[in-house]
Design a protein around this motif. Structure first.
Motif, PDB file in Angstrom:
ATOM      1  N   GLY A 198       3.671  37.588 -27.223  1.00 36.29           N
ATOM      2  CA  GLY A 198       2.661  38.518 -27.729  1.00 36.29           C
ATOM      3  C   GLY A 198       2.347  38.288 -29.194  1.00 36.29           C
ATOM      4  N   SER A 252       5.116  42.210 -18.918  1.00 36.04           N
ATOM      5  CA  SER A 252       5.050  43.188 -20.001  1.00 36.04           C
ATOM      6  C   SER A 252       4.460  44.508 -19.517  1.00 36.04           C
ATOM      7  N   ASN A 269       8.650  48.334 -27.184  1.00 35.46           N
ATOM      8  CA  ASN A 269       7.871  47.914 -28.349  1.00 35.46           C
ATOM      9  C   ASN A 269       7.076  46.653 -28.031  1.00 35.46           C
ATOM     10  N   GLU A 321       4.187  47.693 -25.737  1.00 36.89           N
ATOM     11  CA  GLU A 321       3.155  48.534 -26.341  1.00 36.89           C
ATOM     12  C   GLU A 321       2.496  47.901 -27.567  1.00 36.89           C
ATOM     13  N   HIS A 322       3.260  47.121 -28.322  1.00 37.57           N
ATOM     14  CA  HIS A 322       2.711  46.595 -29.580  1.00 37.57           C
ATOM     15  C   HIS A 322       2.404  45.102 -29.509  1.00 37.57           C
ATOM     16  N   SER A 368       0.262  44.856 -26.644  1.00 37.71           N
ATOM     17  CA  SER A 368      -0.721  45.953 -26.696  1.00 37.71           C
ATOM     18  C   SER A 368      -1.341  46.242 -25.334  1.00 37.71           C
ATOM     19  N   GLY A 369      -0.485  46.412 -24.363  1.00 39.49           N
ATOM     20  CA  GLY A 369      -0.942  46.855 -23.048  1.00 39.49           C
ATOM     21  C   GLY A 369      -1.347  45.745 -22.093  1.00 39.49           C
ATOM     22  N   ASN A 370      -1.327  44.489 -22.560  1.00 45.92           N
ATOM     23  CA  ASN A 370      -1.658  43.387 -21.666  1.00 45.92           C
ATOM     24  C   ASN A 370      -0.486  43.117 -20.709  1.00 45.92           C
TER      25      ASN A 370
END
Lengths: 163, 118
Positions: A100, A29, A67, A70-71, A74-76
Motif C-alpha cells: 500500500g 486487505s 491500519n 484503512e490507511h 485506504s479501503g482497496n
C-alpha cells in the motif's frame, strides 16, 4: 476476470507453517481477512503463549493490520498483506509487509494517548491505535523497500523459549 | 448485529451478542445501538442509564472502543452509557487508554432479582 476473482478468493488467506518460521500468512486487505487472521493466530499460539500475552498480541496485530487496511490501502480490498511471526529474542518477532501507500512521515506515527477531558462531547473516538501498539512492542522498525511497506517489531514475552 | 435489550427499573440493559466489537462491525454497532435505544423524552433531572452488557464480548479494538465512546456521546445528555462485565482483553483496552475512568463499569449487568451488581 472470473478466474482472477476466484484466485483472489482462494489466496485470501494461506497459512504456511512450513516456511519462514512458526506462523506466516498472506491476507487480502479487508477487515474480514484481518478478523480471520487474528483467529488463526490465536488458535496457533494458544497453549504456547499465556492468555494475557496472547491478548496483547491479538490487540497489537489488530491495530497494525487494520491500519494497513484503512490507511496504507485506504479501503482497496485488492491489496496484499503478509504477516510473519517468529518466536525469538525473548518474544514474538512480527513482520508485516504490504504493497500500500507509504507511511506519511516515513515512520510510524509517534502519537501519545488522546487527552480525556471532562466533557462527554469532547471525548476522543480515535487516535488510540499507535499508542496501544507502542505501549506493547519494542524494536519497532519501519522501512519502505521496493514499493513495499515493511513494519517489524518484537512483542516481548515473559516466558518463551526461542525456537 | 446481535443486540438484545431489556428494561430493569430505570435502566435499559443491552446485551451484545457478538464476540468482537472491531473495525469490521464498529459502524453497524453504532447504528444498532442508535436503533436499540428509544428516544428519551428530553433531558430530565437524572440521565437514565443504558448498561452495555459485554459479558459475551472477548475483544474490542480501537475502532470498537471509538464506537462505544461515540454511543456514549450520542446518548448524552438524556441517557448515560455504562458498561458491565468487561472480559480481560476488553478491560485491558479500556484501562490502557484510560477510558475506564470515563465510564461507570459494573462487574455484572443487573438482573431482575438484584438491583445493581456494581
Amino acid at each position: 476476470m472470473p478466474r482472477e476473482t476466484e484466485a483472489a478468493t482462494v489466496t485470501e488467506q494461506q497459512v504456511d507453517r512450513d516456511h519462514d518460521g512458526p506462523f506466516a500468512v498472506t491476507l487480502r486487505s479487508t477487515s474480514e481477512a484481518v478478523r480471520r487472521t487474528l483467529a488463526l493466530i490465536t488458535e496457533h499460539f494458544a497453549g504456547s503463549v499465556p492468555d494475557a500475552e496472547l491478548g496483547m498480541l491479538e490487540m497489537v496485530l489488530a491495530e497494525t493490520l487494520n491500519n494497513v487496511v484503512e490507511h496504507a490501502m485506504s479501503g482497496n480490498a485488492r491489496g496484499q498483506v503478509k504477516l510473519r511471526i517468529l518466536c525469538r529474542n525473548g518474544g514474538l518477532d512480527c513482520t508485516i509487509l504490504d504493497n500500500g501507500l507509504p507511511m506519511p512521515d516515513g515512520e510510524p506515527p509517534r502519537t501519545t494517548l488522546p487527552e480525556i477531558g471532562r466533557m462527554i462531547d469532547d471525548l476522543p473516538e480515535g487516535g488510540f491505535g499507535w499508542s496501544l501498539i507502542r505501549m506493547h512492542v519494542r524494536d519497532l522498525e519501519y522501512r519502505r523497500q521496493d514499493g513495499i511497506n515493511v513494519l517489524r517489531f518484537l512483542l516481548p514475552l515473559t516466558e518463551m523459549a526461542d525456537t | 448485529m446481535n443486540l438484545s435489550s431489556r428494561q430493569i427499573g430505570d435502566a435499559l440493559i443491552i446485551r451484545v451478542g457478538e464476540a468482537r466489537i472491531d473495525s469490521l462491525i464498529a459502524i453497524q454497532f453504532k447504528d444498532a445501538m442508535r436503533a436499540a435505544v428509544p428516544d428519551a423524552v428530553g433531558p430530565g433531572p437524572e440521565a437514565l442509564p443504558v448498561i452495555l452488557d459485554l459479558a459475551g464480548v472477548n475483544f474490542v479494538d480501537s475502532s470498537g472502543l471509538g464506537a462505544i465512546v461515540a454511543v456514549m456521546k450520542f446518548l448524552a445528555p438524556a441517557r448515560r452509557l455504562e458498561l458491565a462485565a468487561l472480559q480481560p482483553n476488553v478491560e485491558r483496552v479500556f484501562r490502557l487508554t484510560r477510558m475506564d475512568g470515563v465510564f461507570t463499569i459494573h462487574d455484572q449487568a443487573p438482573t431482575d432479582g438484584t438491583q445493581d451488581a456494581a
